[in-house]
Design a protein around this motif. Sequence first.
Motif, PDB file in Angstrom:
ATOM      1  N   ASP A 158      25.546  74.108  55.263  1.00 15.68           N
ATOM      2  CA  ASP A 158      26.261  75.463  55.711  1.00 15.68           C
ATOM      3  C   ASP A 158      25.621  75.962  56.999  1.00 15.68           C
ATOM      4  O   ASP A 158      26.288  76.648  57.722  1.00 15.68           O
ATOM      5  N   ASN A 159      24.322  75.630  57.266  1.00 18.27           N
ATOM      6  CA  ASN A 159      23.858  76.021  58.488  1.00 18.27           C
ATOM      7  C   ASN A 159      23.522  75.273  59.716  1.00 18.27           C
ATOM      8  O   ASN A 159      22.783  75.454  60.650  1.00 18.27           O
ATOM      9  N   TYR A 160      24.219  73.977  59.414  1.00 15.23           N
ATOM     10  CA  TYR A 160      24.201  72.940  60.313  1.00 15.23           C
ATOM     11  C   TYR A 160      24.769  73.381  61.842  1.00 15.23           C
ATOM     12  O   TYR A 160      25.943  74.239  61.848  1.00 15.23           O
ATOM     13  N   ASP A 161      24.210  73.099  63.095  1.00 12.55           N
ATOM     14  CA  ASP A 161      24.976  73.152  64.298  1.00 12.55           C
ATOM     15  C   ASP A 161      26.613  72.776  64.142  1.00 12.55           C
ATOM     16  O   ASP A 161      26.729  71.519  64.174  1.00 12.55           O
ATOM     17  N   LEU A 183      30.090  69.206  50.663  1.00 17.52           N
ATOM     18  CA  LEU A 183      30.449  68.352  51.962  1.00 17.52           C
ATOM     19  C   LEU A 183      31.860  68.743  52.207  1.00 17.52           C
ATOM     20  O   LEU A 183      31.995  69.109  53.460  1.00 17.52           O
ATOM     21  N   GLU A 184      32.804  69.199  51.428  1.00 20.84           N
ATOM     22  CA  GLU A 184      34.020  69.533  51.894  1.00 20.84           C
ATOM     23  C   GLU A 184      34.164  70.918  52.574  1.00 20.84           C
ATOM     24  O   GLU A 184      35.130  71.034  53.600  1.00 20.84           O
ATOM     25  N   ARG A 185      33.652  71.791  52.028  1.00 21.71           N
ATOM     26  CA  ARG A 185      33.357  73.102  52.403  1.00 21.71           C
ATOM     27  C   ARG A 185      32.934  72.964  54.160  1.00 21.71           C
ATOM     28  O   ARG A 185      33.432  74.063  54.848  1.00 21.71           O
ATOM     29  N   ASN A 186      32.201  72.080  54.230  1.00 18.75           N
ATOM     30  CA  ASN A 186      31.695  71.836  55.597  1.00 18.75           C
ATOM     31  C   ASN A 186      32.177  70.655  56.399  1.00 18.75           C
ATOM     32  O   ASN A 186      31.626  70.052  57.210  1.00 18.75           O
ATOM     33  N   ALA A 187      33.460  70.673  56.410  1.00 19.18           N
ATOM     34  CA  ALA A 187      34.271  69.430  56.870  1.00 19.18           C
ATOM     35  C   ALA A 187      34.169  69.523  58.317  1.00 19.18           C
ATOM     36  O   ALA A 187      34.516  68.301  58.963  1.00 19.18           O
ATOM     37  N   ASP A 188      33.960  70.615  58.986  1.00 17.15           N
ATOM     38  CA  ASP A 188      33.968  70.562  60.572  1.00 17.15           C
ATOM     39  C   ASP A 188      32.576  69.963  60.916  1.00 17.15           C
ATOM     40  O   ASP A 188      32.407  69.631  62.272  1.00 17.15           O
ATOM     41  N   VAL A 189      31.481  69.617  59.915  1.00 14.50           N
ATOM     42  CA  VAL A 189      30.112  68.945  60.505  1.00 14.50           C
ATOM     43  C   VAL A 189      30.357  67.455  59.655  1.00 14.50           C
ATOM     44  O   VAL A 189      30.000  66.622  60.295  1.00 14.50           O
ATOM     45  N   VAL A 190      30.750  67.694  58.383  1.00 11.31           N
ATOM     46  CA  VAL A 190      30.627  66.241  57.453  1.00 11.31           C
ATOM     47  C   VAL A 190      32.208  65.599  57.610  1.00 11.31           C
ATOM     48  O   VAL A 190      33.022  66.111  57.306  1.00 11.31           O
ATOM     49  N   VAL A 191      32.156  64.291  58.398  1.00 13.93           N
ATOM     50  CA  VAL A 191      33.317  63.699  58.670  1.00 13.93           C
ATOM     51  C   VAL A 191      33.546  62.364  57.761  1.00 13.93           C
ATOM     52  O   VAL A 191      34.615  61.800  57.775  1.00 13.93           O
ATOM     53  N   MET A 192      32.576  61.738  56.941  1.00  8.73           N
ATOM     54  CA  MET A 192      32.498  60.714  56.285  1.00  8.73           C
ATOM     55  C   MET A 192      31.606  60.939  55.128  1.00  8.73           C
ATOM     56  O   MET A 192      30.532  61.509  55.377  1.00  8.73           O
ATOM     57  N   ALA A 193      31.911  60.319  54.246  1.00 11.32           N
ATOM     58  CA  ALA A 193      30.795  60.265  52.783  1.00 11.32           C
ATOM     59  C   ALA A 193      31.173  58.934  52.001  1.00 11.32           C
ATOM     60  O   ALA A 193      32.378  58.759  51.596  1.00 11.32           O
ATOM     61  N   SER A 194      30.188  58.613  51.411  1.00  9.30           N
ATOM     62  CA  SER A 194      30.306  57.456  50.399  1.00  9.30           C
ATOM     63  C   SER A 194      29.189  57.186  49.716  1.00  9.30           C
ATOM     64  O   SER A 194      28.004  56.980  49.886  1.00  9.30           O
ATOM     65  N   TYR A 195      29.593  56.732  48.274  1.00  7.67           N
ATOM     66  CA  TYR A 195      28.725  56.673  47.176  1.00  7.67           C
ATOM     67  C   TYR A 195      28.165  55.314  47.328  1.00  7.67           C
ATOM     68  O   TYR A 195      28.805  54.491  47.946  1.00  7.67           O
ATOM     69  N   ALA A 196      26.840  54.921  46.931  1.00  4.88           N
ATOM     70  CA  ALA A 196      26.178  53.478  47.059  1.00  4.88           C
ATOM     71  C   ALA A 196      25.357  53.525  46.026  1.00  4.88           C
ATOM     72  O   ALA A 196      24.802  54.185  45.590  1.00  4.88           O
ATOM     73  N   PRO A 197      25.196  52.020  45.379  1.00  2.64           N
ATOM     74  CA  PRO A 197      26.072  50.784  45.874  1.00  2.64           C
ATOM     75  C   PRO A 197      27.402  50.999  45.372  1.00  2.64           C
ATOM     76  O   PRO A 197      27.499  51.752  44.394  1.00  2.64           O
TER      77      PRO A 197
END
Length: 663
Positions: free
Chosen positions: A454-457, A497-511
């Motif tokens: 929420d508070n990332y640049d 992550l979705e609310r902050n889609a202007d910061v987060v552009v990719m996401a993946s579960y692992a393994p």
Amino acid sequence: MKNKFLALCAVAASALSPVTFSNAQSNNVYTVKANEVKATVQPTMWGLFFEDINMGADGGIYAELVKNRSFEFDTPMMGWKEQKKEGATGKALVHNREAINPANRRYIRVESKPGDGYGLTNEGFRGMGIKKGEQYNFSVLARQQQGNNVALTVELVNPDGKVIGTTTVTPEGQQWKEYKASFTATETEPKAKLNIWPKGEGTVDLDMISLFPQHTWKERPNGLRADMVQLLADMKPGFLRFPGGCIVEGRTLDERFQWKKTIGPVEDRELIVNRWNTEFNHRLTPDYFQSFGLGFFEYFQLSEDIGAEPLPILNCGMACQFNTGELVPMDQLDPFIQDALDLIEFANGSVETTWGKKRADMGHPEPFNMKYLGVGNEQWGEQYIERYKAFEKALTEKYPDIKLITTTGPFPDGEEFEYLNTTLRSMKDARVDIIDEHYYRAPEWFRENATRYDNYDRNGPKIFAGEYASQTVAIASPDNKNTWNGAMSEAAFMTGLERNADVVVMASYAPLFAHAEAWQWTPDMIWVDNLRSYGTPNYQVQKIFSTNKGTHVVPVLLNNEAVTGQNGTFASATIDKNTNELILKVVNTSDKDLASEFVVDGVKKLNKKGTVTVLRSDNLNQENSFANPNAVSPTQKQVQVKDKKVKLNMQPYSVNVVRVKMS
């Protein structure tokens, strides 16, 4: 994926305690501001992370059934056994021709005598999964000594020795040549073995002994397991990250992943040990190697098949820092940087270029249009920074449009993270496009960190949530499970992550994958055995988010605040401008039924008919399994819509995705 247990296995997850909120209220009124776009959702938002751990490649998605097909394991006959019936006199010797062919050093020379009773048996990867009525394609590289006439009877047998498929090939001549034959299986058997019986008198040399099902993904010869790829395709992923993970680094630099050795004819791809084979004392797997039948060309091809952006990660001159931490001196880094430059040419170059021609020769003259490249996996410290800068300089000079992905190491906080996060964000002499963050933490961590970004640049580097999974017992514990509590908690985090889609552009579960009899790490998104595969509750969460992505983020508020845990609920909202739909994702982590109303502002009206897709279980410890693969799976029903209001009764422990048309 990292050998994080060395530093983290003391961190308990405390994950099996009930998730309850005694003050949960009914008749919650939420507000959705559908005309206030806050961010664009990137097509890459939800994707896949692949690493060859848990026998994800050989013995998994790569459909080869023969283990150690070219006798290149450190123990050349591992996976093979000589069969000698009473009175049989044949023999076999492994020959090494390293000076002539270092990439495929070994072959086996079989001496056959008149009569029956001598042969070779391959055990497969925990057996061979065989289906009744399916065609199987056998192939072998072979040659005979002058004047010899040895035929090979090839059999599939069940554990009792009953033949369930057979064929014959007869090698001819003194030059190496590939011989092929096909046959149809007469029974379904998860634990079959392959027998090869020489017939006649003489000597025959054998190499690349192989057996594939005819039915593979897109029916490609010697291709991928169709059921496993289908699970990936069903997610509609935005990207595929490959080949890892710690596979990229290697325990030593000699064991690192080198992409150039994974392309071209499969018999020329140099096998190496899999770094996970003896990494975990609780799951030693000494027969775990990488044949690279699944190589970089196949990774790019798979990405294209499932509509995902290819996202390769390359070694940056550093071995795994949890193991040896070997470094390439800075004045010797050029070959590593050249590998990165050549990879871009292989993926995107014209057929007139050196590496573009190699891609075309493999059957893909058109470029793969690669847009992203990761430099290093989970490195940390000053050594990583100086190596990243060297890569960035060379890559930017030649390929400025390629987005570069850096790392903040294996942890989401702490000394290593803080150093890299601060340094990467403040660098003036090198560009940083996307920073990869990893989180292997307890389920409650995911719920507590839904506000992490929420508070990332908003003007700084973008974020790739490259590896995450709820650890339900302790980090790297073999007792971790793919429970509904873990999956639901990940869903709560994903709304952030979705609310902050202007910061987060990719996401993946692992393994991604784990073989039920050959895993090293838990939990994992998809479980397989030799014949079957199923998605865990975590898979179902990833799929429901990925297939309901939307194009633009809009606010969903409770009492004029983002929904980040009030009354146990977490929420995000998007609109899809392609379909003109509003998409609500709401997670109820409480043990209460929540009668809720969503008032949608900024639209003229809503369609009177909407749908809600629900994932839920009353049992927080519920898992899916081979016996019950759909224990946690989506159900869909209509949702009540009236006067721009969506009424939704959210059941306890549920993930709810609402779609409704706007006008």
